[in-house]
Design a protein around this motif. Sequence first.
Motif, PDB file in Angstrom:
ATOM      1  N   GLY A  77     -26.244 -13.709 -13.915  1.00 45.54           N
ATOM      2  CA  GLY A  77     -26.106 -14.110 -15.315  1.00 45.54           C
ATOM      3  C   GLY A  77     -26.315 -15.592 -15.557  1.00 45.54           C
ATOM      4  O   GLY A  77     -26.191 -16.063 -16.690  1.00 45.54           O
ATOM      5  N   ALA A  78     -26.621 -16.356 -14.511  1.00 46.11           N
ATOM      6  CA  ALA A  78     -26.763 -17.810 -14.655  1.00 46.11           C
ATOM      7  C   ALA A  78     -28.076 -18.213 -15.300  1.00 46.11           C
ATOM      8  O   ALA A  78     -28.240 -19.361 -15.698  1.00 46.11           O
ATOM      9  CB  ALA A  78     -26.624 -18.490 -13.305  1.00 46.11           C
ATOM     10  N   GLY A  79     -29.030 -17.290 -15.384  1.00 43.07           N
ATOM     11  CA  GLY A  79     -30.317 -17.626 -16.000  1.00 43.07           C
ATOM     12  C   GLY A  79     -31.476 -17.326 -15.067  1.00 43.07           C
ATOM     13  O   GLY A  79     -31.495 -16.293 -14.403  1.00 43.07           O
ATOM     14  N   ASN A  80     -32.422 -18.264 -15.026  1.00 46.36           N
ATOM     15  CA  ASN A  80     -33.624 -18.054 -14.198  1.00 46.36           C
ATOM     16  C   ASN A  80     -33.311 -18.244 -12.714  1.00 46.36           C
ATOM     17  O   ASN A  80     -32.174 -18.527 -12.337  1.00 46.36           O
ATOM     18  CB  ASN A  80     -34.739 -18.999 -14.645  1.00 46.36           C
ATOM     19  CG  ASN A  80     -34.367 -20.464 -14.446  1.00 46.36           C
ATOM     20  OD1 ASN A  80     -33.347 -20.775 -13.858  1.00 46.36           O
ATOM     21  ND2 ASN A  80     -35.202 -21.345 -14.935  1.00 46.36           N
ATOM     22  N   GLY A  81     -34.327 -18.133 -11.860  1.00 47.00           N
ATOM     23  CA  GLY A  81     -34.153 -18.216 -10.415  1.00 47.00           C
ATOM     24  C   GLY A  81     -33.533 -19.506  -9.932  1.00 47.00           C
ATOM     25  O   GLY A  81     -32.660 -19.515  -9.072  1.00 47.00           O
TER      26      GLY A  81
END
Length: 188
Positions: A77-81
């Motif tokens: 859920g933190a965002g992109n890679g």
Amino acid sequence: MAERSESRRARKGRRSLRQFVRNRTGATAVEFAMIAPLFFGFLLAILETGTLFLRTTAIEAGVEEAKRLTMTGQVAGAGNGAAQLATFRAGFCNQVGWIIPCDQVKFDVRAFTTFGVSAMPNPVKNGAFDPGGLQFNPGQPCQIVVIRAYYEAQGLTAMIRNDVASLSNGRILLGGSAAFKNEPFGAC
């Protein structure tokens, strides 16, 4: 007269030699000088083994924290890679930063559909650690995830021991791992 002085010198020389052989002054220092390199080498090996044990324990604690963050969906859920890796690394580094330089730790995180297909490749090839094949995929909800963390430690006593030097360059590869199933933090 010359014979007499030579026999005196010979007797005096033999007497000096006997006194030298019987003299024990300094024998302890000579014996210690012979034993000291082995003693200090073994002492250093014991200290290094303790340090390696502490580092391995710290890596396992870091993997456990990163596992918790991954399993509960906080990494995904933190965002992109890049953001996912930063969240993962921050959780790991909070546990190991006191004894391991965190920027030198390499991660292999892979997601699988079942435990049966969760085989992981060996990152050591021809006696050298090859981080080129490592991946970072924290997976989706309900997927199987395997986390491995690697750190190359410098071995100071590798020349007198062969129990831990696992790489051809004399360095020691420390690692920790965990296999788990992500929680249903989204639709499974």
